[in-house]
Write a protein that holds these residues in place. Structure first.
Motif, PDB file in Angstrom:
ATOM      1  N   PHE A  45       5.511  -3.843   1.061  1.00 23.27           N
ATOM      2  CA  PHE A  45       6.546  -4.316   0.141  1.00 23.27           C
ATOM      3  C   PHE A  45       5.953  -4.938  -1.115  1.00 23.27           C
ATOM      4  CE2 PHE A  45       9.733  -7.396  -1.369  1.00 23.27           C
ATOM      5  CZ  PHE A  45      10.810  -6.535  -1.550  1.00 23.27           C
ATOM      6  N   ALA A  46       4.887  -5.710  -0.957  1.00 26.49           N
ATOM      7  CA  ALA A  46       4.286  -6.361  -2.121  1.00 26.49           C
ATOM      8  C   ALA A  46       3.830  -5.336  -3.151  1.00 26.49           C
ATOM      9  CB  ALA A  46       3.111  -7.237  -1.684  1.00 26.49           C
ATOM     10  N   ALA A  47       3.210  -4.242  -2.686  1.00 26.74           N
ATOM     11  CA  ALA A  47       2.767  -3.192  -3.611  1.00 26.74           C
ATOM     12  C   ALA A  47       3.958  -2.455  -4.206  1.00 26.74           C
ATOM     13  CB  ALA A  47       1.845  -2.214  -2.884  1.00 26.74           C
ATOM     14  N   LEU A  48       5.011  -2.314  -3.425  1.00 27.03           N
ATOM     15  CA  LEU A  48       6.195  -1.592  -3.887  1.00 27.03           C
ATOM     16  C   LEU A  48       6.853  -2.297  -5.063  1.00 27.03           C
ATOM     17  CD1 LEU A  48       8.132   0.834  -3.178  1.00 27.03           C
ATOM     18  CD2 LEU A  48       9.456  -0.830  -1.864  1.00 27.03           C
ATOM     19  N   VAL A  49       6.958  -3.614  -5.004  1.00 28.93           N
ATOM     20  CA  VAL A  49       7.671  -4.350  -6.047  1.00 28.93           C
ATOM     21  C   VAL A  49       6.764  -4.837  -7.171  1.00 28.93           C
ATOM     22  CG1 VAL A  49       9.463  -5.095  -4.446  1.00 28.93           C
ATOM     23  CG2 VAL A  49       7.483  -6.579  -4.836  1.00 28.93           C
ATOM     24  N   LYS A  50       5.447  -4.683  -7.014  1.00 29.47           N
ATOM     25  CA  LYS A  50       4.531  -5.214  -8.028  1.00 29.47           C
ATOM     26  C   LYS A  50       4.768  -4.626  -9.424  1.00 29.47           C
ATOM     27  CE  LYS A  50      -0.264  -6.475  -8.872  1.00 29.47           C
ATOM     28  NZ  LYS A  50      -0.206  -6.194 -10.330  1.00 29.47           N
ATOM     29  N   PRO A  51       4.995  -3.322  -9.568  1.00 24.71           N
ATOM     30  CA  PRO A  51       5.262  -2.809 -10.920  1.00 24.71           C
ATOM     31  C   PRO A  51       6.479  -3.477 -11.564  1.00 24.71           C
ATOM     32  CG  PRO A  51       4.748  -0.998  -9.453  1.00 24.71           C
ATOM     33  CD  PRO A  51       4.901  -2.219  -8.591  1.00 24.71           C
ATOM     34  N   TRP A  52       7.505  -3.720 -10.772  1.00 24.28           N
ATOM     35  CA  TRP A  52       8.697  -4.385 -11.306  1.00 24.28           C
ATOM     36  C   TRP A  52       8.388  -5.833 -11.665  1.00 24.28           C
ATOM     37  CZ3 TRP A  52      11.662  -8.562  -9.666  1.00 24.28           C
ATOM     38  CH2 TRP A  52      12.896  -8.721 -10.303  1.00 24.28           C
ATOM     39  N   GLU A  53       7.625  -6.511 -10.817  1.00 25.08           N
ATOM     40  CA  GLU A  53       7.243  -7.891 -11.118  1.00 25.08           C
ATOM     41  C   GLU A  53       6.417  -7.955 -12.403  1.00 25.08           C
ATOM     42  OE1 GLU A  53       6.994 -10.143  -6.816  1.00 25.08           O
ATOM     43  OE2 GLU A  53       5.266  -8.937  -7.447  1.00 25.08           O
ATOM     44  N   ASP A  54       5.491  -7.006 -12.547  1.00 26.42           N
ATOM     45  CA  ASP A  54       4.661  -6.990 -13.754  1.00 26.42           C
ATOM     46  C   ASP A  54       5.490  -6.747 -15.010  1.00 26.42           C
ATOM     47  OD1 ASP A  54       2.446  -7.425 -12.176  1.00 26.42           O
ATOM     48  OD2 ASP A  54       1.775  -5.328 -12.180  1.00 26.42           O
ATOM     49  N   MET A  55       6.494  -5.889 -14.904  1.00 27.05           N
ATOM     50  CA  MET A  55       7.314  -5.558 -16.065  1.00 27.05           C
ATOM     51  C   MET A  55       8.256  -6.689 -16.456  1.00 27.05           C
ATOM     52  SD  MET A  55       8.356  -1.530 -15.704  1.00 27.05           S
ATOM     53  CE  MET A  55       8.953  -1.628 -14.041  1.00 27.05           C
ATOM     54  N   ASN A  58       9.270 -11.551 -13.133  1.00 25.30           N
ATOM     55  CA  ASN A  58       9.931 -12.144 -11.965  1.00 25.30           C
ATOM     56  C   ASN A  58       9.053 -12.035 -10.730  1.00 25.30           C
ATOM     57  OD1 ASN A  58      12.223 -12.575 -13.549  1.00 25.30           O
ATOM     58  ND2 ASN A  58      13.037 -10.554 -13.065  1.00 25.30           N
ATOM     59  N   LYS A  59       9.383 -12.792  -9.705  1.00 26.93           N
ATOM     60  CA  LYS A  59       8.679 -12.734  -8.441  1.00 26.93           C
ATOM     61  C   LYS A  59       9.678 -12.496  -7.316  1.00 26.93           C
ATOM     62  CE  LYS A  59       4.579 -13.464 -10.044  1.00 26.93           C
ATOM     63  NZ  LYS A  59       3.574 -12.359 -10.007  1.00 26.93           N
ATOM     64  N   VAL A  60       9.254 -11.715  -6.333  1.00 24.59           N
ATOM     65  CA  VAL A  60      10.116 -11.386  -5.198  1.00 24.59           C
ATOM     66  C   VAL A  60       9.475 -11.890  -3.909  1.00 24.59           C
ATOM     67  CG1 VAL A  60      11.371  -9.570  -3.989  1.00 24.59           C
ATOM     68  CG2 VAL A  60      10.753  -9.264  -6.402  1.00 24.59           C
ATOM     69  N   THR A  61      10.259 -12.564  -3.103  1.00 26.95           N
ATOM     70  CA  THR A  61       9.824 -12.972  -1.773  1.00 26.95           C
ATOM     71  C   THR A  61      10.630 -12.196  -0.742  1.00 26.95           C
ATOM     72  OG1 THR A  61       9.252 -15.206  -2.492  1.00 26.95           O
ATOM     73  CG2 THR A  61       9.646 -14.882  -0.134  1.00 26.95           C
ATOM     74  N   MET A  62       9.920 -11.528   0.169  1.00 24.29           N
ATOM     75  CA  MET A  62      10.620 -10.840   1.252  1.00 24.29           C
ATOM     76  C   MET A  62      10.773 -11.777   2.439  1.00 24.29           C
ATOM     77  SD  MET A  62       9.498  -7.680   3.739  1.00 24.29           S
ATOM     78  CE  MET A  62      10.291  -6.228   3.080  1.00 24.29           C
ATOM     79  N   VAL A  63      11.979 -11.823   2.978  1.00 23.89           N
ATOM     80  CA  VAL A  63      12.252 -12.550   4.214  1.00 23.89           C
ATOM     81  C   VAL A  63      12.378 -11.516   5.325  1.00 23.89           C
ATOM     82  CG1 VAL A  63      13.854 -14.062   5.433  1.00 23.89           C
ATOM     83  CG2 VAL A  63      13.437 -14.397   2.989  1.00 23.89           C
ATOM     84  N   PRO A 332      13.412   6.520  -9.165  1.00 25.96           N
ATOM     85  CA  PRO A 332      12.411   7.507  -8.768  1.00 25.96           C
ATOM     86  C   PRO A 332      11.016   6.940  -8.543  1.00 25.96           C
ATOM     87  CG  PRO A 332      13.047   7.793 -11.077  1.00 25.96           C
ATOM     88  CD  PRO A 332      14.008   6.819 -10.475  1.00 25.96           C
ATOM     89  N   GLU A 333      10.603   5.946  -9.335  1.00 25.84           N
ATOM     90  CA  GLU A 333       9.252   5.410  -9.183  1.00 25.84           C
ATOM     91  C   GLU A 333       9.056   4.773  -7.818  1.00 25.84           C
ATOM     92  OE1 GLU A 333       6.255   2.084 -11.202  1.00 25.84           O
ATOM     93  OE2 GLU A 333       8.059   2.709 -12.283  1.00 25.84           O
ATOM     94  N   ALA A 334       9.960   3.875  -7.439  1.00 30.18           N
ATOM     95  CA  ALA A 334       9.829   3.203  -6.146  1.00 30.18           C
ATOM     96  C   ALA A 334      10.054   4.168  -4.988  1.00 30.18           C
ATOM     97  CB  ALA A 334      10.814   2.041  -6.062  1.00 30.18           C
ATOM     98  N   GLN A 335      11.005   5.083  -5.114  1.00 32.49           N
ATOM     99  CA  GLN A 335      11.247   6.035  -4.030  1.00 32.49           C
ATOM    100  C   GLN A 335      10.044   6.944  -3.818  1.00 32.49           C
ATOM    101  OE1 GLN A 335      14.779   8.050  -3.211  1.00 32.49           O
ATOM    102  NE2 GLN A 335      16.089   6.288  -3.501  1.00 32.49           N
ATOM    103  N   LYS A 336       9.401   7.335  -4.900  1.00 29.68           N
ATOM    104  CA  LYS A 336       8.205   8.175  -4.779  1.00 29.68           C
ATOM    105  C   LYS A 336       7.081   7.401  -4.102  1.00 29.68           C
ATOM    106  CE  LYS A 336       4.966  10.990  -7.467  1.00 29.68           C
ATOM    107  NZ  LYS A 336       4.717  11.671  -8.765  1.00 29.68           N
ATOM    108  N   GLN A 337       6.883   6.153  -4.517  1.00 34.57           N
ATOM    109  CA  GLN A 337       5.836   5.330  -3.912  1.00 34.57           C
ATOM    110  C   GLN A 337       6.090   5.143  -2.424  1.00 34.57           C
ATOM    111  OE1 GLN A 337       5.000   1.625  -5.941  1.00 34.57           O
ATOM    112  NE2 GLN A 337       4.047   0.735  -4.140  1.00 34.57           N
ATOM    113  N   ARG A 338       7.351   4.881  -2.056  1.00 34.76           N
ATOM    114  CA  ARG A 338       7.678   4.673  -0.646  1.00 34.76           C
ATOM    115  C   ARG A 338       7.480   5.962   0.158  1.00 34.76           C
ATOM    116  NH1 ARG A 338      11.036   0.467   1.526  1.00 34.76           N
ATOM    117  NH2 ARG A 338      12.006   0.073  -0.497  1.00 34.76           N
TER     118      ARG A 338
END
Length: 426
Positions: A45-55, A58-63, A332-338
């Motif tokens: 998950f951390a790698a999945l959301v990192k591009p969005w966080e970089d752009m 923001n920061k995302v915490t998964m519970v 598409p970016e996140a779906q492709k990565q997943r």
């Protein structure tokens, strides 16, 4: 300087990138994402959301939630009923939209360009009273995993019927145990009393021609001879080709037996494919998948339609950032990565022709055959009562598999229970 983005959701990942490129600070908020976890989903998950966080900054915490979808649903319902403001986004099962819709933000307008790129049926499954309450992030349909090397060793064909599976599993199990593998089993699956058993049992019943528990017009159809035969067939596996402990298995328990090389066949979801070919897997390169068996020649294979979506809580204090992340995860970016990293099936149609996905996970284009046999659980006709329906169903099935009453008797009791739940109408 203001570019007018305050107070409304970002339209796409491209919009986020544009704002980042312009140098404008974007939100810089901390948001919380709650999700069930199987396999390496939490690690990825951390790698999945990192591009969005970089752009966005923001920061995302998964519970993380328990793998059991039944436990997840119960906790989600409690949080949402209490108006919990600590959770911004919920990862939701495909069947939950009708039951949780009132607590989620309508994403119809913000996703008007993205939604048409997804499978229409999946978008429709997340649309309640004209409101798109969750965006698809990956879809699911289970398959029959089988050991290619062992089928060849014992001259066994890929089984087409459940009876053929029973014979093949017993043949391979007997042979492997004679070779000293005393803990080897023929077939592993999910037999615990939870939503996963509803999925497994629906596949058995449907593939025997026994219907879908409750039909699309609301008719309760489960109490019939073909459904009973399906459950009695599965009951015969427990303690023979499947361990008695299978009645406590969920997805990860089945995968654990399979991935250590101790099963010939497994019923599981696509996520297990990539993990099974990992460097730490005893079955790497030794297996393939096929459509699930049928009751008899002429019957149709059935794979329970699964899949996961992302919904934004109406109670979130960070709705703009949450909607932006939902759009990214459904894009598409996140779906492709997943797809590449987790062997998850995209819901964006064009990704099935993506060369990078095909190279990294060649099974994904082939999974179309499984997906074409997908059958929905009866959440649409039973509406807000689905959870009760499913609970009654998996309980009756588990009782049958455990030897507590015949399938015929338990299904008769189930029909009476579902009739009471239905009342005058679903």
């Amino acid at each position: 300087m203001s570019f007018g983005f305050k107070g409304r959701a970002l339209r796409s990942a491209a919009a986020i990138a544009l704002i980042s490129a312009l140098g404008t600070p974007v939100l810089a908020e901390e948001i919380t994402y709650v999700s069930g976890v199987v396999g390496k989903a939490a690690d990825n998950f951390a790698a999945l959301v990192k591009p969005w966080e970089d752009m966005t900054g923001n920061k995302v915490t998964m519970v993380p939630m328990p793998a059991s979808t039944s436990d997840q649903f119960g906790q989600y319902r409690l949080w949402l009923a209490a108006g919990n403001t600590d959770i911004d986004l919920y990862q939701t099962d495909v069947i939950w939209a009708p039951q949780l819709a009132d607590s989620f933000v309508d994403l119809t307008e913000v996703s008007k360009d993205l939604a048409p790129t997804h499978f229409p049926s999946i978008i429709q499954s997340q649309t309640v009273n004209g409101k798109l309450v969750a965006l698809p992030i990956f879809t699911d349909a289970p398959a029959l995993y089988y050991r290619k090397d062992l089928l060849e060793k014992y001259n066994v064909a890929v089984p087409k019927t459940w009876d053929e599976l029973t014979v093949a599993a017993q043949t391979i199990q007997d042979g492997e145990r004679k070779d000293g593998k005393g803990d080897f089993w023929g077939f592993v699956w999910q037999g615990n009393a939870y939503e996963g058993l509803t999925c497994n049992a629906l596949e058995w019943v449907k593939s025997f021609g026994g219907g879908q528990i409750v039909e699309q017009d609301g008719t309760i159809s489960i109490n019939n001879e073909k459904a009973a035969k399906a459950l009695e067939t599965a009951k015969g596996w427990v303690g023979t080709i499947s361990p008695s402990g299978v009645l406590a298995y969920q997805e990860e328990e089945a995968r654990g037996v399979w991935q250590t090389g101790n099963a010939a066949f497994m019923r599981n979801w696509p996520y297990a494919y990539g993990l099974g070919n990992g460097d730490d897997s005893a079955v790497k390169g030794l297996f393939s998948v096929s459509t699930l068996p049928v009751g008899a020649e002429g019957d149709s294979s059935a794979a329970t339609l699964g899949g996961w979506n992302v919904a934004v809580s109406k109670f979130s204090k960070h709705q703009e950032a949450a909607i932006s992340l939902a759009m990214y995860l459904a894009g598409p970016e996140a779906q492709k990565q997943r797809a590449i990293n987790e062997s998850s099936l995209p819901t964006i149609v064009a990704l099935y022709d993506d060369a990078d996905i095909a190279a990294a996970q060649p099974i994904i284009p082939q999974w179309k055959d499984v997906f074409l046999n997908a059958v929905p659980r009866p959440s649409a006709p039973t509406l807000g009562k689905y959870n009760e329906v499913s609970s009654k169903f998996w309980t009756a099935v588990h009782e049958t598999l455990s030897g507590n009453g015949s399938a015929a008797d338990n299904l008769a009791g189930l029909e009476a229970d579902l009739t009471d739940i239905k009342g005058d109408a679903w």
